[in-house]
Design a protein around this motif. Structure first.
Motif, PDB file in Angstrom:
ATOM      1  N   GLU A   1       0.818  -1.203   0.000  1.00 59.50           N
ATOM      2  CA  GLU A   1       0.000   0.000   0.000  1.00 59.50           C
ATOM      3  C   GLU A   1       0.853   1.255   0.000  1.00 59.50           C
ATOM      4  O   GLU A   1       0.481   2.272  -0.567  1.00 59.50           O
ATOM      5  CB  GLU A   1      -0.949   0.000   1.201  1.00 59.50           C
ATOM      6  N   GLU A   2       2.018   1.200   0.666  1.00 64.38           N
ATOM      7  CA  GLU A   2       2.894   2.363   0.670  1.00 64.38           C
ATOM      8  C   GLU A   2       3.423   2.645  -0.733  1.00 64.38           C
ATOM      9  O   GLU A   2       3.548   3.800  -1.161  1.00 64.38           O
ATOM     10  CB  GLU A   2       4.050   2.137   1.650  1.00 64.38           C
ATOM     11  N   THR A   3       3.713   1.573  -1.481  1.00 62.54           N
ATOM     12  CA  THR A   3       4.156   1.738  -2.861  1.00 62.54           C
ATOM     13  C   THR A   3       3.036   2.327  -3.712  1.00 62.54           C
ATOM     14  O   THR A   3       3.252   3.224  -4.532  1.00 62.54           O
ATOM     15  CB  THR A   3       4.598   0.386  -3.451  1.00 62.54           C
ATOM     16  N   ALA A   4       1.819   1.811  -3.508  1.00 67.07           N
ATOM     17  CA  ALA A   4       0.660   2.334  -4.240  1.00 67.07           C
ATOM     18  C   ALA A   4       0.424   3.793  -3.887  1.00 67.07           C
ATOM     19  O   ALA A   4       0.072   4.607  -4.752  1.00 67.07           O
ATOM     20  CB  ALA A   4      -0.576   1.496  -3.919  1.00 67.07           C
ATOM     21  N   MET A   5       0.621   4.154  -2.619  1.00 66.00           N
ATOM     22  CA  MET A   5       0.411   5.534  -2.200  1.00 66.00           C
ATOM     23  C   MET A   5       1.446   6.463  -2.841  1.00 66.00           C
ATOM     24  O   MET A   5       1.136   7.596  -3.211  1.00 66.00           O
ATOM     25  CB  MET A   5       0.485   5.631  -0.672  1.00 66.00           C
ATOM     26  N   SER A   6       2.670   5.980  -2.992  1.00 73.18           N
ATOM     27  CA  SER A   6       3.688   6.782  -3.673  1.00 73.18           C
ATOM     28  C   SER A   6       3.251   7.099  -5.093  1.00 73.18           C
ATOM     29  O   SER A   6       3.417   8.220  -5.582  1.00 73.18           O
ATOM     30  CB  SER A   6       5.028   6.032  -3.696  1.00 73.18           C
ATOM     31  N   ALA A   7       2.675   6.101  -5.758  1.00 69.82           N
ATOM     32  CA  ALA A   7       2.182   6.302  -7.124  1.00 69.82           C
ATOM     33  C   ALA A   7       1.036   7.302  -7.144  1.00 69.82           C
ATOM     34  O   ALA A   7       0.934   8.136  -8.056  1.00 69.82           O
ATOM     35  CB  ALA A   7       1.741   4.964  -7.719  1.00 69.82           C
ATOM     36  N   ASN A   8       0.160   7.238  -6.140  1.00 71.13           N
ATOM     37  CA  ASN A   8      -0.949   8.191  -6.057  1.00 71.13           C
ATOM     38  C   ASN A   8      -0.451   9.609  -5.814  1.00 71.13           C
ATOM     39  O   ASN A   8      -0.968  10.572  -6.379  1.00 71.13           O
ATOM     40  CB  ASN A   8      -1.917   7.781  -4.951  1.00 71.13           C
TER      41      ASN A   8
ATOM     42  N   VAL B   1       8.985  14.985  -8.784  1.00 75.06           N
ATOM     43  CA  VAL B   1       9.930  14.748  -7.691  1.00 75.06           C
ATOM     44  C   VAL B   1      10.344  13.277  -7.655  1.00 75.06           C
ATOM     45  O   VAL B   1       9.658  12.413  -8.205  1.00 75.06           O
ATOM     46  CB  VAL B   1       9.347  15.164  -6.324  1.00 75.06           C
ATOM     47  N   GLU B   2      11.447  13.003  -6.995  1.00 75.51           N
ATOM     48  CA  GLU B   2      11.978  11.633  -6.975  1.00 75.51           C
ATOM     49  C   GLU B   2      11.118  10.710  -6.125  1.00 75.51           C
ATOM     50  O   GLU B   2      10.471  11.123  -5.160  1.00 75.51           O
ATOM     51  CB  GLU B   2      13.420  11.647  -6.478  1.00 75.51           C
ATOM     52  N   LEU B   3      11.148   9.425  -6.476  1.00 72.09           N
ATOM     53  CA  LEU B   3      10.296   8.440  -5.813  1.00 72.09           C
ATOM     54  C   LEU B   3      10.650   8.250  -4.345  1.00 72.09           C
ATOM     55  O   LEU B   3       9.779   7.954  -3.528  1.00 72.09           O
ATOM     56  CB  LEU B   3      10.384   7.097  -6.548  1.00 72.09           C
ATOM     57  N   SER B   4      11.910   8.417  -3.989  1.00 74.50           N
ATOM     58  CA  SER B   4      12.302   8.236  -2.585  1.00 74.50           C
ATOM     59  C   SER B   4      11.633   9.286  -1.697  1.00 74.50           C
ATOM     60  O   SER B   4      11.258   9.000  -0.554  1.00 74.50           O
ATOM     61  CB  SER B   4      13.825   8.302  -2.429  1.00 74.50           C
ATOM     62  N   PHE B   5      11.459  10.501  -2.228  1.00 73.04           N
ATOM     63  CA  PHE B   5      10.759  11.556  -1.495  1.00 73.04           C
ATOM     64  C   PHE B   5       9.303  11.165  -1.276  1.00 73.04           C
ATOM     65  O   PHE B   5       8.757  11.281  -0.173  1.00 73.04           O
ATOM     66  CB  PHE B   5      10.851  12.874  -2.268  1.00 73.04           C
ATOM     67  N   LEU B   6       8.659  10.677  -2.337  1.00 78.66           N
ATOM     68  CA  LEU B   6       7.256  10.270  -2.240  1.00 78.66           C
ATOM     69  C   LEU B   6       7.097   9.094  -1.297  1.00 78.66           C
ATOM     70  O   LEU B   6       6.123   9.017  -0.535  1.00 78.66           O
ATOM     71  CB  LEU B   6       6.718   9.908  -3.630  1.00 78.66           C
ATOM     72  N   HIS B   7       8.048   8.181  -1.330  1.00 73.37           N
ATOM     73  CA  HIS B   7       7.969   7.021  -0.437  1.00 73.37           C
ATOM     74  C   HIS B   7       8.111   7.455   1.020  1.00 73.37           C
ATOM     75  O   HIS B   7       7.440   6.921   1.911  1.00 73.37           O
ATOM     76  CB  HIS B   7       9.051   6.002  -0.796  1.00 73.37           C
ATOM     77  N   SER B   8       8.962   8.458   1.261  1.00 75.65           N
ATOM     78  CA  SER B   8       9.118   8.985   2.622  1.00 75.65           C
ATOM     79  C   SER B   8       7.813   9.590   3.124  1.00 75.65           C
ATOM     80  O   SER B   8       7.455   9.437   4.303  1.00 75.65           O
ATOM     81  CB  SER B   8      10.230  10.043   2.659  1.00 75.65           C
ATOM     82  N   LEU B   9       7.103  10.270   2.234  1.00 77.82           N
ATOM     83  CA  LEU B   9       5.795  10.804   2.607  1.00 77.82           C
ATOM     84  C   LEU B   9       4.810   9.672   2.890  1.00 77.82           C
ATOM     85  O   LEU B   9       4.090   9.681   3.890  1.00 77.82           O
ATOM     86  CB  LEU B   9       5.232  11.687   1.489  1.00 77.82           C
ATOM     87  N   ALA B  10       4.783   8.686   1.990  1.00 76.99           N
ATOM     88  CA  ALA B  10       3.828   7.585   2.110  1.00 76.99           C
ATOM     89  C   ALA B  10       4.012   6.810   3.413  1.00 76.99           C
ATOM     90  O   ALA B  10       3.040   6.355   4.020  1.00 76.99           O
ATOM     91  CB  ALA B  10       3.968   6.640   0.914  1.00 76.99           C
ATOM     92  N   LEU B  11       5.260   6.678   3.860  1.00 71.33           N
ATOM     93  CA  LEU B  11       5.537   5.944   5.093  1.00 71.33           C
ATOM     94  C   LEU B  11       4.909   6.607   6.319  1.00 71.33           C
ATOM     95  O   LEU B  11       4.666   5.955   7.330  1.00 71.33           O
ATOM     96  CB  LEU B  11       7.051   5.824   5.306  1.00 71.33           C
ATOM     97  N   GLN B  12       4.653   7.909   6.226  1.00 71.60           N
ATOM     98  CA  GLN B  12       4.115   8.649   7.369  1.00 71.60           C
ATOM     99  C   GLN B  12       2.634   9.010   7.217  1.00 71.60           C
ATOM    100  O   GLN B  12       2.100   9.784   7.988  1.00 71.60           O
ATOM    101  CB  GLN B  12       4.941   9.918   7.596  1.00 71.60           C
ATOM    102  N   MET B  13       1.995   8.432   6.209  1.00 72.45           N
ATOM    103  CA  MET B  13       0.560   8.657   6.011  1.00 72.45           C
ATOM    104  C   MET B  13      -0.217   7.511   6.639  1.00 72.45           C
ATOM    105  O   MET B  13       0.123   6.343   6.444  1.00 72.45           O
ATOM    106  CB  MET B  13       0.238   8.765   4.521  1.00 72.45           C
ATOM    107  N   ASP B  14      -1.237   7.842   7.417  1.00 67.64           N
ATOM    108  CA  ASP B  14      -2.011   6.830   8.129  1.00 67.64           C
ATOM    109  C   ASP B  14      -3.456   6.801   7.634  1.00 67.64           C
ATOM    110  O   ASP B  14      -4.002   7.824   7.221  1.00 67.64           O
ATOM    111  CB  ASP B  14      -2.007   7.123   9.636  1.00 67.64           C
ATOM    112  N   PRO B  15      -4.088   5.621   7.695  1.00 71.93           N
ATOM    113  CA  PRO B  15      -5.477   5.515   7.247  1.00 71.93           C
ATOM    114  C   PRO B  15      -6.465   6.016   8.297  1.00 71.93           C
ATOM    115  O   PRO B  15      -6.262   5.861   9.496  1.00 71.93           O
ATOM    116  CB  PRO B  15      -5.651   4.007   7.012  1.00 71.93           C
ATOM    117  N   VAL B  16      -7.526   6.637   7.822  1.00 73.26           N
ATOM    118  CA  VAL B  16      -8.632   7.072   8.674  1.00 73.26           C
ATOM    119  C   VAL B  16      -9.922   6.608   8.009  1.00 73.26           C
ATOM    120  O   VAL B  16     -10.049   6.662   6.782  1.00 73.26           O
ATOM    121  CB  VAL B  16      -8.658   8.613   8.823  1.00 73.26           C
ATOM    122  N   VAL B  17     -10.864   6.121   8.807  1.00 73.15           N
ATOM    123  CA  VAL B  17     -12.137   5.634   8.283  1.00 73.15           C
ATOM    124  C   VAL B  17     -13.243   6.636   8.603  1.00 73.15           C
ATOM    125  O   VAL B  17     -13.364   7.108   9.735  1.00 73.15           O
ATOM    126  CB  VAL B  17     -12.504   4.261   8.884  1.00 73.15           C
ATOM    127  N   PHE B  18     -14.045   6.972   7.582  1.00 67.54           N
ATOM    128  CA  PHE B  18     -15.217   7.819   7.751  1.00 67.54           C
ATOM    129  C   PHE B  18     -16.458   7.018   7.385  1.00 67.54           C
ATOM    130  O   PHE B  18     -16.478   6.325   6.369  1.00 67.54           O
ATOM    131  CB  PHE B  18     -15.135   9.071   6.874  1.00 67.54           C
TER     132      PHE B  18
END
Length: 208
Positions: free
Chosen positions: A25-32, A42-59
């Motif tokens: 999912e983190e890889t998919a989030m980087s693509a998103n 921007v480079e993929l490593s930057f996006l992956h760093s962001l994705a690693l710190q994104m958490d899911p929330v349910v509404f």
């Protein structure tokens, strides 16, 4: 606004061990993330760093993800479900935003007041990128900072121009209807743009 922020934080903690946080999912989030105009080059490593710190929330269905007038400081990516963007009176749906799309871009960049209420149509799982996380990751990639600032500045100037036109009375539509996410969603209804990349449509929305 503060109460909504606390709720989001609690939900993020409650779902910290959710399967959505898997490496896949983190890889998919980087693509998103890369679909967003500000992150397109921007480079993929930057996006992956962001994705690693994104958490899911349910509404839950009918629940407000963001409320008009609240100060926004996060961006939402929809992993599952659909949300609707409402007008000022909250009696008309301006657009539906679906799985794989995002909303709240201005909030994560500038911490400005939300121009519209966004409500879950069905059960939604969204990943949250906060302004704090974005700023902390940018610090580790100083060469990306200037590019992001330039694109953010262009978006901010457009936002201010629309607000000025609204106050002068030369712009009669609800400002929420001009948000890039809303215009992007409506462009997808046009047969010519139906199969276009979300990032392309978002770029197109920014110049309309």
């Amino acid at each position: 606004a503060e109460e909504r922020w606390v709720v989001i934080q609690k939900r993020k903690q409650a779902h910290a061990s959710n399967t959505f946080t898997s490496e896949f999912e983190e890889t998919a989030m980087s693509a998103n993330l890369q679909k967003m105009p500000i992150f397109h080059n921007v480079e993929l490593s930057f996006l992956h760093s962001l994705a690693l710190q994104m958490d899911p929330v349910v509404f839950q269905p009918g629940e407000a993800c963001v409320q008009r007038g609240d100060v926004g400081r996060e961006l939402f990516f929809i992993a599952q479900g659909t949300v609707e963007v409402l007008n000022a009176e909250e009696d008309t749906v301006l657009a539906n935003i679906e799985q794989g799309e995002f909303f709240g871009e201005l909030g994560v960049l500038f911490s400005v007041q939300r121009t519209a209420t966004v409500r879950a149509v069905n059960k939604c799982v969204v990943f949250v990128l906060t302004k704090t996380v974005l700023e902390s990751v940018v610090e580790a990639y100083p060469h990306i900072s200037d590019s992001l600032k330039k694109q953010a500045s262009d978006m901010w100037n457009l936002h201010l121009e629309r607000e000025r036109e609204k106050k002068k009375g030369t712009l009669e539509v609800d400002l929420a209807a001009l948000e890039p996410e809303v215009v992007t969603s409506n462009l997808r209804k046009v047969p010519l743009f139906r199969n276009c990349n979300v990032g392309f449509l978002h770029n197109l929305a920014l110049i309309m």
